[in-house]
Enzyme design. Sequence first.
Site, PDB file in Angstrom:
ATOM      1  N   GLY A 182      17.081 -25.270   1.568  1.00  0.00           N
ATOM      2  CA  GLY A 182      16.282 -25.290   0.336  1.00  0.00           C
ATOM      3  C   GLY A 182      17.103 -24.817  -0.853  1.00  0.00           C
ATOM      4  O   GLY A 182      16.578 -24.259  -1.814  1.00  0.00           O
ATOM      5  N   ARG A 226       2.670 -25.624  -0.161  1.00  0.00           N
ATOM      6  CA  ARG A 226       1.272 -25.995   0.095  1.00  0.00           C
ATOM      7  C   ARG A 226       0.743 -26.794  -1.089  1.00  0.00           C
ATOM      8  O   ARG A 226       0.882 -26.378  -2.227  1.00  0.00           O
ATOM      9  CB  ARG A 226       0.444 -24.715   0.266  1.00  0.00           C
ATOM     10  CG  ARG A 226      -0.944 -24.968   0.774  1.00  0.00           C
ATOM     11  CD  ARG A 226      -1.527 -23.673   1.262  1.00  0.00           C
ATOM     12  NE  ARG A 226      -2.894 -23.822   1.674  1.00  0.00           N
ATOM     13  CZ  ARG A 226      -3.603 -22.817   2.143  1.00  0.00           C
ATOM     14  NH1 ARG A 226      -3.061 -21.622   2.256  1.00  0.00           N
ATOM     15  NH2 ARG A 226      -4.842 -22.989   2.514  1.00  0.00           N
ATOM     16  N   ASP A 254       7.449  -7.699  -0.621  1.00  0.00           N
ATOM     17  CA  ASP A 254       6.145  -7.017  -0.610  1.00  0.00           C
ATOM     18  C   ASP A 254       6.339  -5.508  -0.761  1.00  0.00           C
ATOM     19  O   ASP A 254       5.590  -4.844  -1.475  1.00  0.00           O
ATOM     20  CB  ASP A 254       5.406  -7.352   0.692  1.00  0.00           C
ATOM     21  CG  ASP A 254       5.313  -8.852   0.897  1.00  0.00           C
ATOM     22  OD1 ASP A 254       4.723  -9.522   0.044  1.00  0.00           O
ATOM     23  OD2 ASP A 254       5.873  -9.361   1.882  1.00  0.00           O
ATOM     24  N   HIS A 260       3.378 -11.704   6.108  1.00  0.00           N
ATOM     25  CA  HIS A 260       3.622 -11.909   4.672  1.00  0.00           C
ATOM     26  C   HIS A 260       2.532 -12.852   4.175  1.00  0.00           C
ATOM     27  O   HIS A 260       2.714 -14.067   4.075  1.00  0.00           O
ATOM     28  CB  HIS A 260       5.011 -12.511   4.445  1.00  0.00           C
ATOM     29  CG  HIS A 260       5.215 -12.975   3.035  1.00  0.00           C
ATOM     30  ND1 HIS A 260       5.343 -12.108   1.975  1.00  0.00           N
ATOM     31  CD2 HIS A 260       5.284 -14.210   2.482  1.00  0.00           C
ATOM     32  CE1 HIS A 260       5.482 -12.795   0.852  1.00  0.00           C
ATOM     33  NE2 HIS A 260       5.446 -14.081   1.142  1.00  0.00           N
TER      34      HIS A 260
HETATM   35  P1  NAX Z   1      11.030 -24.792  -4.015  1.00  0.00           P
HETATM   36  O1  NAX Z   1       9.988 -25.834  -3.743  1.00  0.00           O
HETATM   37  O2  NAX Z   1      11.523 -24.602  -5.412  1.00  0.00           O
HETATM   38  O3  NAX Z   1      12.295 -25.063  -3.094  1.00  0.00           O
HETATM   39  C1  NAX Z   1      12.185 -25.382  -1.757  1.00  0.00           C
HETATM   40  C2  NAX Z   1      13.324 -26.318  -1.451  1.00  0.00           C
HETATM   41  O4  NAX Z   1      13.315 -26.567  -0.056  1.00  0.00           O
HETATM   42  C3  NAX Z   1      13.225 -27.660  -2.166  1.00  0.00           C
HETATM   43  O5  NAX Z   1      14.400 -27.879  -2.919  1.00  0.00           O
HETATM   44  C4  NAX Z   1      13.097 -28.665  -1.019  1.00  0.00           C
HETATM   45  O6  NAX Z   1      13.746 -29.886  -1.271  1.00  0.00           O
HETATM   46  C5  NAX Z   1      13.757 -27.897   0.106  1.00  0.00           C
HETATM   47  N1  NAX Z   1      13.405 -28.393   1.434  1.00  0.00           N
HETATM   48  C6  NAX Z   1      12.228 -28.904   1.867  1.00  0.00           C
HETATM   49  N2  NAX Z   1      12.339 -29.295   3.145  1.00  0.00           N
HETATM   50  C7  NAX Z   1      13.595 -29.007   3.534  1.00  0.00           C
HETATM   51  C8  NAX Z   1      14.310 -29.191   4.735  1.00  0.00           C
HETATM   52  N3  NAX Z   1      13.735 -29.746   5.798  1.00  0.00           N
HETATM   53  N4  NAX Z   1      15.599 -28.793   4.769  1.00  0.00           N
HETATM   54  C9  NAX Z   1      16.198 -28.237   3.711  1.00  0.00           C
HETATM   55  N5  NAX Z   1      15.573 -28.055   2.525  1.00  0.00           N
HETATM   56  C10 NAX Z   1      14.290 -28.431   2.449  1.00  0.00           C
HETATM   57  O7  NAX Z   1      10.445 -23.447  -3.417  1.00  0.00           O
HETATM   58  P2  NAX Z   1      10.942 -21.959  -3.669  1.00  0.00           P
HETATM   59  O8  NAX Z   1      10.194 -21.386  -4.800  1.00  0.00           O
HETATM   60  O9  NAX Z   1      12.414 -21.907  -3.695  1.00  0.00           O
HETATM   61  O10 NAX Z   1      10.344 -21.241  -2.357  1.00  0.00           O
HETATM   62  C11 NAX Z   1      10.854 -21.533  -1.082  1.00  0.00           C
HETATM   63  C12 NAX Z   1       9.985 -20.927   0.010  1.00  0.00           C
HETATM   64  O11 NAX Z   1       9.941 -19.520  -0.119  1.00  0.00           O
HETATM   65  C13 NAX Z   1       8.540 -21.388  -0.022  1.00  0.00           C
HETATM   66  O12 NAX Z   1       8.124 -21.692   1.307  1.00  0.00           O
HETATM   67  C14 NAX Z   1       7.795 -20.167  -0.534  1.00  0.00           C
HETATM   68  O13 NAX Z   1       6.456 -20.143  -0.108  1.00  0.00           O
HETATM   69  C15 NAX Z   1       8.616 -19.071   0.089  1.00  0.00           C
HETATM   70  N6  NAX Z   1       8.478 -17.727  -0.475  1.00  0.00           N
HETATM   71  C16 NAX Z   1       8.574 -16.677   0.369  1.00  0.00           C
HETATM   72  C17 NAX Z   1       8.547 -15.384  -0.064  1.00  0.00           C
HETATM   73  C18 NAX Z   1       8.674 -14.241   0.897  1.00  0.00           C
HETATM   74  O14 NAX Z   1       8.641 -13.085   0.444  1.00  0.00           O
HETATM   75  N7  NAX Z   1       8.823 -14.463   2.185  1.00  0.00           N
HETATM   76  C19 NAX Z   1       8.336 -15.064  -1.502  1.00  0.00           C
HETATM   77  C20 NAX Z   1       8.668 -16.200  -2.410  1.00  0.00           C
HETATM   78  C21 NAX Z   1       8.291 -17.565  -1.913  1.00  0.00           C
HETATM   79  O15 NAX Z   1       6.930 -17.772  -2.175  1.00  0.00           O
END
Ligand code: NAX
Length: 326
Positions: free
Chosen positions: A10, A91, A158, A186
């Site tokens: 990502g 989502r 968190d 989380h």
């Molecule tokens: P973005 O949508 O900006 O970036 C996600 C990226 O993942 C996109 O560029 C997409 O093309 C890529 N992607 C999708 N499928 C893929 C695959 N199979 N292989 C490689 N890349 C792939 O999201 P972003 O704001 O960067 O957030 C990423 C993730 O972090 C989300 O799932 C979000 O919910 C999660 N988070 C987790 C947090 C935590 O504390 N654990 C907090 C922040 C965030 O909400």
Amino acid sequence: MKKIRIAVTGAAGQIGYSLLFRLVSGEVFGKKAEIELSLIEVPQLLGALKGVVMELEDCAFSCLKKVLVTDQVEKGFEGADWAVLVGGVPRKAGMERGELLTINGSIFLGQGKAIDQYADKNCRVLVVGNPCNTNAYIVKSVCRRISEQNFFALTLLDQNRAVAQLAMKAGADVKSVSRLAVWGNHSATQYPDFDNALIDGKPVSEVIKDKQWLKTTFIETVQKRGAAIIEARGKSSAASAANAIIDAIKKVISPTPQGEFFSMAVASDGSYGIDKGLMFSFPIVSNGESWEIVKDIPLNAFSKQKIQESLEELKMEKMEVSRLFV
Ligand code: NAX
């Protein structure tokens, strides 16, 4: 010095853009580290990712020795010492949580299999993409070659959020808040345990007298902080999430100072009655090589009930993704 190979999925996303530059700046692994980055994205975003690589080049970081850009997990995870799994499908409106679990679950299943086959056998895996605890559970379950100790899901954001809220309420510096553990998933069921936290070495309840605020507003603010940021910013938290990833890696690879701990979702060893193997956020300590769950945190009836609620949610998530394994 051994090269450190870091794979990030990502990488063209929001978090990726705040994360990559700090990962290779020397801040995490030291100024002498030699880092090879492996950036994994979906095919449509490889072009955009090349732009990020150009910016990385333009920083002339002395630690950064090589960057690979790929949509192939086999290549991307090859020889990885760290796999930071950020990518996933967000989502969408009208999507059920179960549907999200299944879509992202199959992505993480495939990535887990590739990590098992191609990464270094000591690879450490930090899952950020949501639902991160259950995604980490999936990855861990299919990685047979890599120790259970090496899997983490990010709950340090968190913890940072909870520390900041307590400090603001008490009119104290964030540095004065210690021993704040986030327990569980989380998600909106996570439990930021104010009862065992300290402000300037004193129990929080001696400094913040408003018990009702602690039991309701404080907990809910931390639980729903992600949603509040989306509402205010129109996008989900990215810079603070990247900051927590940086913090988390540093905490895992450094000995935890005496008397302190930090929050991380790790494989339960059965402590505190949490099902063995479930990726659950606990207070943990590291010696720089391995970590352990802090065992002697006293939990009152209120804390136990909150932790139980988060446990039930995680058990449900585990059940929902179980069909991926058949
Ligand atoms: P973005 O949508 O900006 O970036 C996600 C990226 O993942 C996109 O560029 C997409 O093309 C890529 N992607 C999708 N499928 C893929 C695959 N199979 N292989 C490689 N890349 C792939 O999201 P972003 O704001 O960067 O957030 C990423 C993730 O972090 C989300 O799932 C979000 O919910 C999660 N988070 C987790 C947090 C935590 O504390 N654990 C907090 C922040 C965030 O909400």
